[in-house]
Design an enzyme around this catalytic site. Structure first.
Site, short mmCIF file in Angstrom:
data_model
loop_
_atom_site.label_atom_id
_atom_site.label_comp_id
_atom_site.label_asym_id
_atom_site.label_seq_id
_atom_site.Cartn_x
_atom_site.Cartn_y
_atom_site.Cartn_z
N ASP A 1 0.99 -1.13 -0.03
CA ASP A 1 -0.10 0.03 0.08
C ASP A 1 0.81 1.22 0.08
OD1 ASP A 1 -2.86 -0.84 1.86
OD2 ASP A 1 -1.55 -2.16 0.77
N ASP B 1 -4.04 -0.34 -3.36
CA ASP B 1 -4.04 0.84 -2.45
C ASP B 1 -3.13 1.77 -2.74
OD1 ASP B 1 -5.51 -0.42 0.67
OD2 ASP B 1 -6.17 -0.27 -1.42
N ASN C 1 -8.22 -2.60 -2.54
CA ASN C 1 -9.83 -2.25 -2.04
C ASN C 1 -10.05 -0.84 -1.95
OD1 ASN C 1 -8.12 -2.13 0.31
ND2 ASN C 1 -10.12 -1.86 1.42
N HIS C 2 -8.84 -0.32 -2.13
CA HIS C 2 -9.12 1.46 -2.51
C HIS C 2 -9.31 1.92 -3.86
CE1 HIS C 2 -9.24 3.32 1.90
NE2 HIS C 2 -8.79 2.33 2.03
N HIS D 1 -2.55 -4.65 2.33
CA HIS D 1 -3.92 -4.41 3.06
C HIS D 1 -3.87 -3.87 4.58
CE1 HIS D 1 -8.22 -4.34 2.94
NE2 HIS D 1 -8.55 -5.54 3.63
N SER E 1 -18.47 24.82 -7.65
CA SER E 1 -18.18 26.38 -7.11
C SER E 1 -18.08 26.33 -5.51
CB SER E 1 -19.17 26.99 -7.59
OG SER E 1 -20.50 26.34 -6.74
N GLU F 1 -31.21 22.94 -1.62
CA GLU F 1 -30.47 21.70 -1.81
C GLU F 1 -29.75 21.20 -0.38
OE1 GLU F 1 -27.49 23.10 -4.62
OE2 GLU F 1 -28.51 22.06 -6.21
N ASN G 1 -23.65 35.83 2.40
CA ASN G 1 -24.07 36.88 1.58
C ASN G 1 -25.45 37.05 1.06
OD1 ASN G 1 -21.22 36.66 0.87
ND2 ASN G 1 -21.33 35.30 -0.70
N GLU H 1 -16.82 26.16 3.96
CA GLU H 1 -16.73 27.01 5.41
C GLU H 1 -17.68 26.33 6.38
OE1 GLU H 1 -16.40 31.40 3.64
OE2 GLU H 1 -17.65 31.22 5.52
#
Lengths: 728, 161
Positions: A189, A218, A250-251, A482, A662, A669, A700, A709
């Site tokens: 890994d 990995d 596995n990653h 692993h 952005s 949402e 804003n 943030e």
């Protein structure tokens, strides 16, 4: 031989066993002294070892608990995909993003021409590639990455495209032969640690026809330079196709990447083309070979094996169909979503799980602690499968409204109900399990094969399983990765299994070495260790242990913090007289129940909480050293904690929603997402509270939230660190 | 009342043993590698010699030694050791005196060769690895000497258990 009198003068007359006028201590005395020192030293080392070991346990527990949370997230996605075709009106377009993004309707040629049209501006000062690649290109990449440069998206896409074409022709299992002169180098890994890869190349030389390499999965996640690593690895792969080999880990899995940092890294470095890159990577990852075999004797896979592993079957599966271990093939969702019954069925199955059916049938459960009665023990009715207690926070996720197979198979027979065996799972599922086993399993000391409940996928396989498989295929050695090992490598199963891990300082600075193996034609492994170090000073064992321990304890304290309300509620239940104290036993039990981290709480107790003079625990003291990062206006503690806890998941989801990268999403949402997710988790959240909070973060006042943030607000602060910083 | 307290005491001891055992029970199946038994016993505050350790292991091993020890065998033996205060801790001041015995000239320090000689040849000899590890912790690299007083302070530093 010293002078007797001077010894007498220098000796301060302390009580001592030494006859001060003797010139030499008697042999008996010397021996006694030696034994004493040895006993003390061994005790000292044992204590260090104990600390090192529980530090390790903490890191691993939290790491794997995180992976099980990942299951939660992916089951959320599955649930959404399987039950919603469309969210109402202004809802976030999660579905279209999640809707098997692997299935890109764009055909390869069209895709190719798309990136060919990308123009690299004149002002770009980073490395440029020309295909087919040459040594110049790999050298350019290495220098550029050492200088912290980024490869332009156009070249990344081109590289990935070429890699995809190349990998398509490769079989699932690659057979290599070690020729007379060459040694093959095998690395484990890397997890985005570019420094380790560069150190390996520095010590061992670059890949070439004379210096073949195998990288055992990995490559990405956790470290900050994952994309650079795979660029380098893929470039060498294309340059030396016969001498450079990559196994899937596995990653190498897009859902794991959402959680463990690779997706974020790509999005941050490639704002315009990140999504495209990630989509292409999904394909490329699933096309990586599963196994490599040297001289028909040495098997190399990322995780391990199970008692069901069959190399011939493995060679025949359609590997590119298994995009993620965490997304079951759809039809098997219907099959295994079994309503659990109080009678044991012939095959123990619970919720949707990654477990392989293991022939032994004995499951090693995570210890089931007795549940405190007041808790909503909705999962108590489930069978003893190790799934429920860990992966489900409060209640099992809503299951698809399909007739459960066992219902159809419950046949009344005289007075009892006979459960018939479930039908053989479809081929797709068998293929998926073969791959998951190989990518996720871990070796264990004892014989047998049991589901790997710790990780949530694959098996624990014993020496007998190894023996059988090796014998069956005429092999003599299994090399896998692993698992992080302190020395970078470890042997087990009587030397038949080697774990090789190449990311040094994986948990913390000084936590472990990295290593690689060199294998010549005689197939005797030689091990090479290294450790990337920021500081030139060499740390003693004590110092290394202390650094790692401190880091682990902080991570654990964060866990305590983010579950504070729940913990306090349980503590107070035991503390009838409101003394602020409960017994050690009660304290340990509460932690076990709430945190569900299988850790030795009594051994850890001195590090986490204070004891009163009567031997009881002052339970509030475990929250002393940690506090919220920022004051959160108008947010109830409960709500805040939940946000802290699921911070990472929210980050992932927001990133998916934020199509144009952005960093902003609309309040609506945000609200919808949170509602859905918390419904899935079974967390009660006041709708108005969300809206209020969202409005607060909308600095804003334009109806959108900068979610980075927002997420920053949910970082915990360690008070001792702050104090140090203020003093320093 | 005293009996209740005594019983509660026993159960506390057992849980303590359990907790220490758990740290090394990697597969959570109530077994640990036999090579870790020494570490577990020592971390519970006991000071076995190597011989005493072997005796304990012989007592709790499986009939067919299989490389692991089961908790159900470990618990009664370890409980007894703790309750009867066996394998007693050695007082710290004796440790300092032990070094002083070896430091024949009372220099306040030892050089690594002489210490190595004692510890790898006498008593319960250290392996090469153990000796090297001890030296890496005890040796003052600039002076190439072991200032044992400091080393003793480090080894006897307060442990919360």
């Amino acid at each position: 031989m010293g002078c007797g009198t001077s010894v007498a003068i220098e000796n301060q007359g302390r009580p001592s066993e030494v006859d001060v006028s003797a010139r030499l201590p008697s042999p008996a005395l010397t021996m006694k002294a030696a034994i004493l020192i040895q006993r003390w030293y061994r005790r000292y080392v044992a204590r260090l070892e104990m600390r090192r070991r529980y530090t390790w346990n903490i890191f691993q527990s939290i790491e794997y608990a995180g992976e099980q949370d990942q299951l939660q997230l992916s089951s959320f996605f599955s649930f959404m995909l399987d039950n919603f075709t469309q969210l109402n009106g202004n809802g976030p377009d999660l579905i279209s993003h999640l809707l098997d993004s692997a299935v890109d309707p764009v055909v390869d040629e069209v895709r190719q021409s798309k990136y060919e049209q990308i123009v690299v501006p004149e002002s770009y000062s980073g490395p440029r590639l020309s295909f087919p690649l040459s040594v110049t290109d790999t050298n350019v990449l290495l220098s550029a990455f050492k200088e912290q440069q980024t490869l332009h998206a156009k070249y990344v896409l081109q590289l990935l495209h070429e890699t995809q074409k190349f990998l398509k022709q490769m079989p699932n299992v690659i057979y290599l032969s070690s020729s007379y002169a060459k040694e093959i180098t095998i690395c484990g890994d890397l997890h985005g640690r570019l420094d380790d890869l560069l150190l390996i190349f520095y010590k061992n030389g670059l890949p070439s026809a004379e210096n073949p390499y195998i990288f055992n999965g990995d490559f990405v996640d956790r470290g900050k330079k994952s994309i650079e690593i795979i660029i380098i690895l893929f470039a060498f792969l294309l340059l030396y196709p016969d001498h450079m080999h990559l196994n899937r880990g596995n990653h190498e899995d897009h859902i794991m990447n959402l959680r463990y940092g690779f997706t974020k890294e790509v999005m941050q470095k490639y704002k315009t083309h990140g999504r495209e890159i990630l989509q292409l990577l999904q394909d490329v990852f699933s096309l990586l070979p599963i196994a490599t075999i040297i001289d028909n004797k040495v098997l190399i896979v990322h995780g391990g094996i199970s008692d069901k592993t069959d190399l011939e079957f493995l060679a025949s599966v359609e590997r590119q169909k298994v995009k993620s271990a965490l997304r079951l093939p759809k039809c098997s969702l219907d099959h295994s979503e079994v309503r659990t019954s109080s009678r044991s069925s012939s095959r123990k199955s619970g919720r949707v799980r990654l477990n392989s059916p293991c022939s032994a049938g004995r499951m090693s459960h995570k210890k089931k602690k007795c549940r405190l009665t007041k808790q909503n023990s909705s999962s108590s009715s489930s069978s003893s499968s190790s799934t429920s207690s860990v992966a489900t926070p409060r209640r099992p996720p809503p299951s698809p409204r399909l007739p459960s197979p066992t219902e159809m198979l419950q046949v009344p027979f005289l007075d009892s109900i006979v459960s018939l065996a479930l039908p053989e799972p479809p081929r797709e599922e068998l293929e998926w399990r073969q791959i998951v086993d190989v990518l996720w399993s871990d070796p264990k000391i004892q014989n047998g094969c049991s589901p790997n409940s710790f990780r949530g996928g694959g098996c624990y396989f014993g020496p007998d399983v190894t023996q059988n498989l090796l014998k069956k295929h005429g092999l003599c050695l299994l090399i896998r990765s692993h698992e992080c090992k302190q020395e970078g490598y470890e042997l087990c199963h009587n030397g038949q299994v080697i774990t090789i891990f190449s990311a040094s300082n994986y948990y913390e600075e000084g936590s472990n070495r990295g290593a690689y193996i060199k294998l010549g034609p005689e197939l005797i492994p030689r091990f090479f260790q290294y450790q990337v170090s920021r500081s030139t000073r060499k740390l003693t064992l004590q110092q290394r242990v202390s650094v790692a321990e401190s880091s682990a304890l902080k991570a654990l304290q964060e866990k305590l913090f983010t579950h504070r309300s729940e913990l306090m509620a349980f503590f107070q239940q035991y503390d009838i007289n409101n003394t602020g104290r409960i017994s050690i036993n009660e304290w340990a039990q509460v932690l076990d129940t709430v945190l569900r981290l299988d850790l030795p709480w009594r051994t850890l107790r001195p590090r986490l909480v204070r004891l009163a003079s009567d031997g009881n625990v002052e339970y509030e003291s475990c929250f002393e050293n940690i506090s919220a990062g920022q004051p959160l206006p108008q947010v109830t503690p409960n709500f805040a904690e939940t946000l802290y806890r699921y911070r990472t998941d929210l980050e992932i989801i927001f990133n998916i929603i934020d199509k144009d990268h952005s960093g902003q999403i609309s309040i609506e949402e945000f609200r919808q997402t949170w509602k859905l997710f918390s419904a899935h988790l079974g967390v009660d959240v006041d709708d108005q509270a969300i809206v209020d909070m969202a409005r607060n973060i909308d600095f804003n006042k334009d109806g959108s939230i900068d979610f980075n943030e927002f997420l920053e607000a949910f970082r915990v602060v360690h008070k001792l660190d702050m104090k140090e910083q203020q003093q320093g | 009342m005293a009996e209740e307290r005594a019983l509660a005491g026993v159960s506390e001891v057992q849980k303590k043993i359990r907790s220490a055992f758990d740290v090394f029970d990697h597969e959570q199946n109530q077994t640990v590698d036999v090579r870790e038994i020494g570490t577990i016993i020592r971390s519970l505050g006991r000071f076995p010699t190597e011989a005493e350790l072997h005796d304990v292991i012989a007592e709790i091993e499986e009939e067919e030694p299989a490389g692991f020890i089961r908790f159900e065998k470990f618990l009664p033996t370890m409980s007894r050791i703790l309750m009867e205060n066996k394998l007693r801790p050695v007082p710290e001041d004796l440790l300092l005196q032990a070094f002083e015995v070896l430091d024949q000239q009372k220099k306040g320090h030892l050089d690594p060769e002489e210490l190595s000689r004692y510890l790898t040849q006498e008593g319960d000899p250290f392996s090469q690895e153990e000796m090297e590890e001890m030296l890496s912790a005890a040796l003052d690299p600039e002076k190439n000497l072991i200032f044992y007083r400091d080393f003793v302070s480090m080894m006897t530093a307060d442990e919360p258990w």
